[in-house]
Motif scaffolding. Structure first.
Motif, PDB file in Angstrom:
ATOM      1  N   LYS A 168       0.852  -1.185   0.000  1.00  0.00           N
ATOM      2  CA  LYS A 168       0.000   0.000   0.000  1.00  0.00           C
ATOM      3  C   LYS A 168       0.889   1.237   0.000  1.00  0.00           C
ATOM      4  O   LYS A 168       1.739   1.391   0.877  1.00  0.00           O
ATOM      5  N   GLU A 169       0.696   2.076  -1.023  1.00  0.00           N
ATOM      6  CA  GLU A 169       1.501   3.286  -1.174  1.00  0.00           C
ATOM      7  C   GLU A 169       0.585   4.500  -1.287  1.00  0.00           C
ATOM      8  O   GLU A 169      -0.513   4.421  -1.854  1.00  0.00           O
ATOM      9  N   TRP A 170       1.039   5.627  -0.723  1.00  0.00           N
ATOM     10  CA  TRP A 170       0.281   6.867  -0.839  1.00  0.00           C
ATOM     11  C   TRP A 170       0.358   7.408  -2.268  1.00  0.00           C
ATOM     12  O   TRP A 170       1.427   7.459  -2.868  1.00  0.00           O
ATOM     13  N   ARG A 171      -0.782   7.827  -2.809  1.00  0.00           N
ATOM     14  CA  ARG A 171      -0.833   8.460  -4.115  1.00  0.00           C
ATOM     15  C   ARG A 171      -1.931   9.538  -4.097  1.00  0.00           C
ATOM     16  O   ARG A 171      -2.898   9.456  -3.333  1.00  0.00           O
ATOM     17  N   ILE A 172      -1.777  10.535  -4.953  1.00  0.00           N
ATOM     18  CA  ILE A 172      -2.734  11.653  -5.047  1.00  0.00           C
ATOM     19  C   ILE A 172      -3.883  11.235  -5.959  1.00  0.00           C
ATOM     20  O   ILE A 172      -3.657  10.836  -7.113  1.00  0.00           O
ATOM     21  N   ASP A 173      -5.109  11.339  -5.465  1.00  0.00           N
ATOM     22  CA  ASP A 173      -6.251  10.934  -6.289  1.00  0.00           C
ATOM     23  C   ASP A 173      -7.199  12.087  -6.621  1.00  0.00           C
ATOM     24  O   ASP A 173      -8.198  11.898  -7.313  1.00  0.00           O
ATOM     25  N   ALA A 174      -6.892  13.302  -6.164  1.00  0.00           N
ATOM     26  CA  ALA A 174      -7.690  14.487  -6.522  1.00  0.00           C
ATOM     27  C   ALA A 174      -6.785  15.709  -6.450  1.00  0.00           C
ATOM     28  O   ALA A 174      -6.088  15.917  -5.445  1.00  0.00           O
ATOM     29  N   LEU A 175      -6.791  16.521  -7.513  1.00  0.00           N
ATOM     30  CA  LEU A 175      -5.910  17.685  -7.594  1.00  0.00           C
ATOM     31  C   LEU A 175      -6.432  18.639  -8.663  1.00  0.00           C
ATOM     32  O   LEU A 175      -7.252  18.252  -9.501  1.00  0.00           O
TER      33      LEU A 175
END
Length: 616
Positions: A168-175
């Motif tokens: 599980k890795e952090w990723r940006i899903d809204a920008l």
């Protein structure tokens, strides 16, 4: 590191996972120096290459949410193809949906971050970071720069944990869509370029500024020369389009797959076009090539020798620099472009290089303005330097007279009914068609007037968007298509540029200045302005709480710190020639008239004089 890109406030630190690799290259493309082999000639494209190249790196394993946010913001400042590394910081769906080409938001510095903010409930997974900053400009999808009055910028980045490689890795899903850059990163990555189009009804070119990437465009993979050609073929910006035309036929594009254009050893460039250009006439083709010549001349470090056009295997035409001069922007070819001023006795004099303090009566022009039949308050000299338009010392009356031979002053073209000098006529301005413009500042009858040929009855121009502001000064660009207006309301005077547009014929003829746009929203007040070439102005003004500045700005409002000129006090007037070789001249209160030669310091040249002007 990339300009502002490591100065993002709280939570922004230089982490290895977010780091950008910065290489300073003495020559673009050099990887090593060989110690064997034959000596071979190397072709170098004449365009300037930035010495700094920035490369993004992908997120490391087990990166924290802060690492991911930092890394993404850093990666937006790189030249990575299609922003591929930046997309690696985004969740899978968002990586495909993100559209950096939507436009660019320019902040005074790269964004500060607040966060992370945790969800309010368990069914709202993820973390939220807030980007904060001061927004100063935008660049839209058509590469048009728009300066803004500094305002608060606030947008959010939302992160989730996504399964990547079994972890599980952090990723940006809204920008936000588009790019967000600090000003120094923007200036490192982008450069202005003037594309050129023909003034409607005239045979000279008009500059239309846009921004392109300094190096290879991450999205199109085009080099700067090809980007500039592509921008020209796309046509004029929406703001300028109603007043200009292009010689390129509708549908003309670069030959499919063209990403690199290089000048040869003779500084000649061949531009391959698609089939839409194949049937153009020789004259139209020459005009097309001239548009390219002037668009590309400032992008190269050496003089452009020739522009040639072809379509498929068919050679269409070519133009040399001498041939292109026939279409010189603003009809400025072969004009003397001397400076003039009003002496202490209200007479018009030519500013000679050997002027002593106090001036020289031998430099007075012939005619009524030179021998004092009309005492002048302000003046404008026609671009052919054969006539001048002058406002008398009481500000009431505008005259036009010869400055090449003795003649009578004649009757004034217009008289203002303003109660005091400051409520009467502004300084006049000439356009390239030989028309004179002046503003009547009478509060009871304020108007902007144009005198066709400097002699006929006045045409009143409708100015849209004044919103109760008064026209304090008017300066028409050399091409006659744009007009710079100083507009006053209360204690603030702002600079806006409008587009000159004429419609109808005969009794139904209408003259208008439309689509005013502010080019100095960050200035508290502007007190003087002069055009300084096809797409540049020099202004005198100050920012809120600041001191008086003299600086260059582009016609789209873009600027840089390097554009601020050496300090000078109490400047009430400024003038620049159409060519960079001409020194700036200014009216500096008790110091009289001073000039700023290229690479030098301000020098006093006329102790008792005022209203310095170049033709225009």
């Amino acid at each position: 590191m990339g300009g502002d890109s490591l100065r993002h406030g709280r939570k922004r630190t230089a982490r290895l996972s977010a780091c950008l690799v910065v290489l300073a290259l003495a020559l673009a493309g050099c990887a090593s120096i060989p110690d064997s082999g034959d000596v071979e000639p190397v072709k170098v494209s004449p365009q300037d290459e930035s010495q700094v190249r920035v490369y993004a790196v992908p997120p490391p394993q087990n990166a924290t949410s802060a690492d991911i946010v930092d890394g993404f913001l850093e990666a937006m400042t790189s030249d990575d193809p299609d922003f591929a590394m930046a997309r690696k910081y985004l969740a899978k769906d968002e990586a495909n949906a993100w559209q950096p080409q939507k436009g660019t938001t320019v902040l005074s510095e790269a964004p500060d971050l607040e966060g992370p903010e945790k969800p309010h409930s368990a069914d709202q997974p993820g973390l939220t970071y807030q980007m904060n900053g001061q927004e100063i400009a935008t660049v839209d999808a058509d590469h048009v720069y728009q300066p803004l009055k500094p305002g608060r910028y606030q947008e959010q980045l939302h992160l989730i944990q996504e399964k990547i490689g079994g972890r599980k890795e952090w990723r940006i899903d809204a920008l936000p869509q588009g790019l967000v850059l600090g000003q120094s990163d923007f200036q490192r990555n982008y450069r202005p370029v003037d594309t050129y189009f023909y003034a409607k009804g005239d045979n000279w070119l008009v500059a239309d500024p846009v921004f392109i990437r300094q190096r290879i465009d991450p999205l199109t993979r085009m080099d700067p020369i090809t980007q500039a050609v592509n921008a020209l073929l796309a046509g004029p910006t929406e703001w300028l389009k109603p007043s200009v035309t292009s010689a390129f036929p509708t549908g003309t594009q670069l030959q499919k797959g063209t990403r690199t254009l290089q000048f040869d050893d003779n500084n000649a460039l061949t531009v391959p076009l698609n089939a839409a250009a194949r049937t153009v006439t020789p004259l139209l083709c020459k005009k097309m090539a001239a548009q390219l010549f002037f668009t590309l001349r400032d992008l190269t470090s050496t003089r452009v020798g020739q522009i040639a056009l072809r379509s498929g295997r068919t050679s269409l035409c070519s133009v040399t620099g001498d041939e292109a001069q026939a279409y010189e922007p603003g009809n400025a070819a072969s004009q003397p472009d001397d400076a003039f001023y009003v002496d202490a006795d209200g007479r018009l004099a030519r500013l000679a290089p050997d002027d002593k303090k106090g001036g020289d009566d031998g430099n007075l022009v012939p005619g009524p303005f030179g021998h004092g039949a009309v005492k002048l308050d302000s003046v404008a000299v026609a671009r052919d330097e054969k006539r001048a338009a002058g406002v008398a010392q009481d500000g009431k009356s505008l005259y036009v007279a010869s400055i090449t031979h003795d003649a009578e002053a004649g009757s004034p073209l217009v008289t203002s009914d303003g109660a005091k000098a400051s409520d009467r006529l502004s300084a006049p301005s000439w356009d390239s068609r030989g028309d004179v413009w002046v503003a009547d500042r009478d509060p009871g009858h304020a108007r902007l007037l144009r005198f066709s040929g400097g002699a006929s009855s006045a045409e009143e121009a409708t100015v849209e968007g004044l919103d109760g502001r008064r026209i304090e000064a008017v300066r028409v660009s050399s091409d006659g298509v744009r007009v710079a207006l100083l507009l006053t309301k209360g204690s603030r005077t702002s600079l806006e540029i409008g587009r000159v547009q004429q419609s109808g014929y005969g009794d139904h003829k209408k003259l208008a200045v439309l689509d005013l746009k502010s080019v100095t929203p960050q200035m508290e007040t502007v007190t003087s302005v002069s055009w300084a070439g096809p797409s540049r102005l020099v202004i005198v003004g100050k920012q809120a709480g600041g001191v008086q500045q003299i600086r260059f700005i582009q016609a789209d409002g873009s600027t840089s710190d390097a554009s601020v000129l050496p300090g000078l006090n109490q400047v009430t007037g400024i003038a620049a020639g159409d060519k960079d070789s001409k020194p700036l001249v200014a009216d500096s209160g008790d110091a009289g008239i001073v000039e700023l030669p290229s690479g030098g310091n301000w020098q006093a040249i006329v102790e008792h004089g005022s209203s310095p002007v170049y033709p225009g």
